[in-house]
Design a protein around this motif. Structure first.
Motif, short mmCIF file in Angstrom:
data_model
loop_
_atom_site.label_atom_id
_atom_site.label_comp_id
_atom_site.label_asym_id
_atom_site.label_seq_id
_atom_site.Cartn_x
_atom_site.Cartn_y
_atom_site.Cartn_z
N LEU A 25 12.54 4.38 2.76
CA LEU A 25 12.93 3.20 3.95
C LEU A 25 14.43 3.67 4.19
N TYR A 53 8.28 0.67 8.93
CA TYR A 53 9.11 -0.97 9.69
C TYR A 53 8.58 -1.18 10.92
N PHE A 55 7.42 -4.29 8.98
CA PHE A 55 6.13 -5.06 8.36
C PHE A 55 5.74 -6.47 8.94
N PRO A 56 4.73 -6.36 8.34
CA PRO A 56 4.17 -8.06 9.33
C PRO A 56 4.43 -9.24 8.14
N PRO A 59 1.33 -11.95 4.00
CA PRO A 59 0.95 -11.71 2.88
C PRO A 59 0.73 -10.76 2.89
N GLY A 61 1.88 -8.19 4.89
CA GLY A 61 2.89 -7.38 5.13
C GLY A 61 3.81 -6.47 3.69
N GLU A 62 3.66 -8.30 2.71
CA GLU A 62 5.11 -7.74 1.57
C GLU A 62 4.17 -6.92 1.02
N ALA A 65 4.71 -3.46 2.18
CA ALA A 65 6.02 -3.66 1.92
C ALA A 65 5.82 -2.57 0.52
N GLU A 66 5.25 -3.50 -0.69
CA GLU A 66 4.95 -2.97 -1.86
C GLU A 66 4.73 -1.20 -2.08
N ALA A 69 7.16 1.20 -1.02
CA ALA A 69 7.97 1.09 -2.75
C ALA A 69 7.97 2.10 -3.13
N ARG A 70 6.62 1.62 -3.65
CA ARG A 70 5.61 2.57 -4.35
C ARG A 70 6.41 4.22 -3.37
N ALA B 22 8.96 -9.57 3.34
CA ALA B 22 8.28 -8.28 3.31
C ALA B 22 9.71 -7.56 2.78
N SER B 25 10.55 -8.21 -0.76
CA SER B 25 9.01 -7.97 -1.68
C SER B 25 9.21 -6.17 -1.56
N TYR B 26 9.54 -5.61 -0.25
CA TYR B 26 10.18 -4.55 -0.51
C TYR B 26 11.32 -3.98 -1.38
N ALA B 29 10.20 -4.85 -5.17
CA ALA B 29 9.34 -3.58 -5.89
C ALA B 29 10.24 -2.68 -6.37
N ARG B 30 11.19 -2.01 -5.78
CA ARG B 30 12.14 -1.38 -6.16
C ARG B 30 13.21 -1.52 -7.08
#
Lengths: 182, 155
Positions: A25, A53, A55-56, A59, A61-62, A65-66, A69-70, B22, B25-26, B29-30
């Motif tokens: 990102l 990006y 993200f909505p 929830p 969107g969260e 985002a996770e 991140a992965r 969001a 959250s990102y 998570a990181r």
């Protein structure tokens, strides 16, 4: 005429139109390339759109985002817990082989946030440390798991034709660093 | 002579503007993954068994197994206990600004600004990905780090 094309040649053919080389990102936000990463991840247009990006502000969107991140952690060489046995794996393994094993398909398993069923993304390796993520679903939307795997196998064929996924003899031939078998 | 200019990416907090949930959250998570990476790498290096670590910090092997399965939202004390329990280590914290871009301009004798392309990089200090102008200041610059990692396939 049947023409043989290697996985790498096929990836190059689709790159930028149907397959995208994932970048983190930070690099996307700053509009700069990220050529050399620890692991390489190619994503389908579907996966790329899901983690793009912005993200909505919901929830969902969260959760996306996770997922992003992965994927960003994956290319930067983060530690991964990997389950090789699809029938016996911890519920929170981060990366797992799926049935049928001989098809060589795997799932990226996002199990956060804790109060959600998470997200699964399916794909296969195109080389050592090089994965192609083709499909994804919110876990609660997967009613028949095998059908999701079939969809990923069909997506692979759509991209790669008769060229099969990369096959390794052991886990270290798929991912060389920062993995732990669970 | 050179001057530097920082460009802020779209995620930088501004004033009292609400940050995207969001993006938070990102970032969380990181951060969880970074803590997890540190603990797992110390654990692998230590050669300890999960039972031995559990005994050291007054826990059980089952709990340690869960802790080491994936990144979690650890309390600060859990993180500290794990680090110290594994190897007597304490983590070092450093602020990182991944969504900023630093451009260093070199001014020559004719006063013609020249952007040094090697210096146009995000700051990824915490990931050990420092590149460009800070390359020589950090033992693990990005390209070397990635090359070493991927060279593992040959090992």
């Amino acid at each position: 005429m049947l023409t043989y094309m290697s996985r790498q040649a096929i990836i190059q053919k689709h790159l930028g139109t149907r397959l995208f080389k994932h970048k983190s990102l930070a690099f996307q936000a700053l509009g700069i390339s990220q050529d050399d990463t620890a692991r390489i991840l190619y994503v389908s247009a579907d996966v790329d759109a899901a983690v793009m990006y912005p993200f909505p502000e919901t929830p969902e969107g969260e959760r996306l985002a996770e997922f992003r991140a992965r994927l960003d952690d994956f290319i930067e060489g983060a530690e991964l817990s990997v389950a090789e046995n699809p029938c016996d794996k911890p519920f929170d393994a981060m990366f797992a082989r799926v049935r049928p094993v001989e098809k060589e398909f795997w799932s990226i398993r996002v199990t956060d946030p804790d109060d959600t069923p998470g997200i699964r993304s399916f794909g296969a390796f195109s080389d050592t440390n090089e994965f192609v993520a083709l499909t994804w679903e919110m876990r609660e939307d997967i009613s028949v798991f095998d059908e999701e795997v079939e969809a990923a196998i069909a997506a692979w064929s759509d991209y790669f034709g008769s060229e099969p996924p990369y096959r390794g003899d052991n886990l270290n031939e798929y991912l060389t660093n920062n993995i732990r078998t669970v | 002579m050179s001057t530097s200019q920082t460009t802020f990416g779209p995620f930088e907090p501004v004033g009292s503007d609400k940050i995207s949930i969001a993006i938070l959250s990102y970032v969380c998570a990181r951060n969880r993954q970074r803590q997890f990476d540190l603990v797992v790498r110390e654990f692998k290096k230590s050669g300890l068994s999960q039972k031995e670590l559990a005994d050291r910090i007054g826990s059980t092997a089952d709990v340690i197994s869960r802790v080491l399965a994936r990144p979690r939202n650890w309390e600060a004390d859990t993180f500290a206990r794990l680090m110290f329990g594994i190897s007597g280590a304490m983590p070092v914290y450093q602020a990182d600004y991944p969504f900023r871009r630093q451009v260093v301009e070199t001014i020559d004798f004719q006063n013609k600004p020249q952007k040094n392309q090697e210096d146009v990089k995000p700051d990824l200090t915490t990931l050990g990905l420092v590149v460009g102008s800070k390359k020589e200041q950090h033992p693990k610059n990005g390209l070397d780090w990635a090359s070493q990692f991927r060279a593992g396939r040959a090992a």
